[in-house]
Design a protein around this motif. Structure first.
Motif, short mmCIF file in Angstrom:
data_model
loop_
_atom_site.label_atom_id
_atom_site.label_comp_id
_atom_site.label_asym_id
_atom_site.label_seq_id
_atom_site.Cartn_x
_atom_site.Cartn_y
_atom_site.Cartn_z
N UNK A 148 13.99 17.52 1.98
CA UNK A 148 13.73 16.03 2.22
C UNK A 148 12.66 15.64 1.39
N UNK A 149 12.66 14.31 0.83
CA UNK A 149 11.42 13.76 0.28
C UNK A 149 10.62 12.69 1.22
N UNK A 150 9.82 12.80 1.88
CA UNK A 150 9.33 11.82 2.85
C UNK A 150 8.73 10.57 2.05
N UNK A 151 8.82 9.48 2.51
CA UNK A 151 7.81 8.43 2.05
C UNK A 151 6.49 8.87 2.61
N UNK A 152 5.40 8.52 1.74
CA UNK A 152 3.97 8.66 2.23
C UNK A 152 3.43 7.01 2.27
N UNK A 153 3.50 6.44 3.31
CA UNK A 153 2.90 5.40 3.72
C UNK A 153 1.46 5.20 3.39
N UNK A 154 0.96 4.30 2.45
CA UNK A 154 -0.23 4.02 1.98
C UNK A 154 -1.14 3.83 2.95
N UNK A 155 -0.56 3.03 3.94
CA UNK A 155 -1.63 2.71 5.08
C UNK A 155 -2.06 3.81 5.95
N UNK A 156 -1.22 5.16 5.94
CA UNK A 156 -1.59 6.29 6.49
C UNK A 156 -2.99 6.69 6.07
N UNK A 157 -3.31 6.11 4.78
CA UNK A 157 -4.74 6.76 4.14
C UNK A 157 -5.67 5.61 3.81
N UNK A 158 -5.26 4.69 4.69
CA UNK A 158 -6.36 3.46 4.44
C UNK A 158 -7.34 3.53 5.43
N UNK A 159 -8.55 3.93 4.99
CA UNK A 159 -9.46 3.96 6.26
C UNK A 159 -10.22 2.66 6.76
N UNK A 160 -9.42 1.47 6.39
CA UNK A 160 -9.97 0.44 7.23
C UNK A 160 -9.36 0.43 8.76
N UNK A 161 -8.20 1.31 8.88
CA UNK A 161 -7.87 1.34 10.20
C UNK A 161 -8.17 2.88 10.79
N UNK A 162 -8.90 2.32 12.17
CA UNK A 162 -9.50 3.42 12.95
C UNK A 162 -8.74 4.47 13.11
N UNK A 163 -7.56 4.77 13.46
CA UNK A 163 -6.51 5.94 13.41
C UNK A 163 -6.44 6.81 12.12
N UNK A 212 -9.93 8.48 12.31
CA UNK A 212 -9.90 9.68 13.12
C UNK A 212 -9.23 10.87 12.41
N UNK A 213 -7.98 10.46 12.00
CA UNK A 213 -7.27 11.43 11.31
C UNK A 213 -8.01 12.27 10.36
N UNK A 214 -8.63 11.40 9.35
CA UNK A 214 -8.97 11.94 8.05
C UNK A 214 -10.59 12.41 8.23
#
Length: 333
Positions: free
Chosen positions: A187-202, A205-207
């Motif tokens: 399966x080829x998942x979609x990688x949401x750019x927002x999940x790497x955007x460090x403007x977001x606190x979460x 925390x993750x990165x």
């Protein structure tokens, strides 16, 4: 016969355990973003649900917050159909209240609630992993939140208002396992750019934060945070049970709201007293109190010297003789 890939096996086992509590013949809905967590969940659900006599569908919400989001949503739906799920894509307009993360989450959950009611679904499955749980606990710590917030996300919860049941089968599964499961299944998942955007606190925390903690304190920090959440959920449930047993004896109707016996509040230890106050405001006015607001109300019981009404979100609290009275109004009105 070749052995099953360990990541696939772990994800399927977790999903099977969660689905086994549902009645045969019912419908479940997978909240499918197209990312690795929800995609692994969708694939495992498509594999396990028919064995348990369940019908499985998926709902993908296009928030429209970035270019190409509509194409990503349609691609997720196509994959769901190939897996054997009944797919649905819903586009929403995201407001601004509470910031982009909160507004998107509110819009998404609204769509999922509507879909669950329309399909008379037994449950909606969410793809949150152990890593998401650890991030939630850390964010709660940073806010100075109480035990209820630090208890994180529940694996099985039913909305009081809508009656929708939310299941999180993957809360004991690491994110690396969902990525590996997708790879093993082709399966080829979609990688949401927002999940790497460090403007977001979460994302920060993750990165940054969790990797730093793992580096400085050793491996196992995420698992320890998830265990903490589980223990606090057990404590919170015990408190909720205690409140349910006593609330009818100490609460009575008031002219414009509801009132609590001062003597009964004073007789309880602070932890239970504060939870009773928060419970009354939440159940009657659908608002949450901060710790400082809760303590201010508690002083009407423990340190009363004639102070006037207290403005709270959605209501107002005041001492009236032997009662603490809550009435509509306040800062949230």
């Amino acid at each position: 016969m070749p052995s099953l890939n360990p990541a696939l096996a772990e994800v399927r086992r977790a999903v099977r355990a969660s689905l086994s509590a549902l009645p045969a013949g019912s419908t479940v809905i997978v909240a499918l973003s197209g990312g690795p967590d929800s995609l692994a969940l969708a694939a495992a659900t498509a594999f396990e649900a028919p064995k348990l006599g369940l019908r499985a569908a998926s709902v993908t919400v296009d928030h429209g917050l970035q270019p190409g989001s509509d194409e990503a949503a349609l691609a997720a739906a196509r994959t769901a159909a190939e897996l054997g799920l009944d797919p649905l894509v819903v586009s929403v307009e995201v407001g601004t209240a509470g910031g982009p993360e909160a507004a998107a989450r509110e819009a998404r959950y609204g769509v999922l609630r509507d879909a669950a009611r329309d399909a008379n679904a037994a449950a909606v499955l969410l793809g949150h992993t152990l890593d998401d749980q650890a991030e939630t606990v850390l964010l709660g710590l940073a806010r100075g939140a109480g035990a209820t917030s630090l208890a994180g996300m529940a694996p099985d919860r039913t909305d009081d208002d809508s009656g929708v049941r939310w299941l999180r089968p993957l809360l004991a599964v690491r994110r690396e396992m969902t990525v590996a499961a997708c790879a093993a299944a082709g399966l080829d998942p979609w990688l949401d750019p927002h999940n790497r955007d460090d403007r977001f606190r979460r994302v920060r925390v993750r990165e940054r934060v969790l990797p730093l903690l793992e580096s400085e304190l050793g491996p196992g920090v995420a698992e320890a945070l998830a265990r903490t959440a589980e223990q606090l959920r057990e404590d919170a449930q015990a408190f909720d049970d205690m409140i349910a047993e006593t609330i009818e004896d100490i609460v009575e109707p008031a002219e414009a709201g509801i009132a609590i016996s001062v003597a009964a509040l004073a007789a309880n230890p602070p932890a239970l007293r504060h939870r009773i106050i928060r419970h009354v405001v939440q159940s009657e006015f659908h608002e949450s109190l901060s710790r400082s607001q809760t303590l201010e109300v508690a002083r009407l019981v423990t340190d009363y010297s004639g102070q006037g009404p207290i403005d709270l979100p959605g209501c107002r609290a005041r001492r009236v003789g032997r009662l603490v009275e809550f009435s509509a109004g306040g800062s949230g009105a």
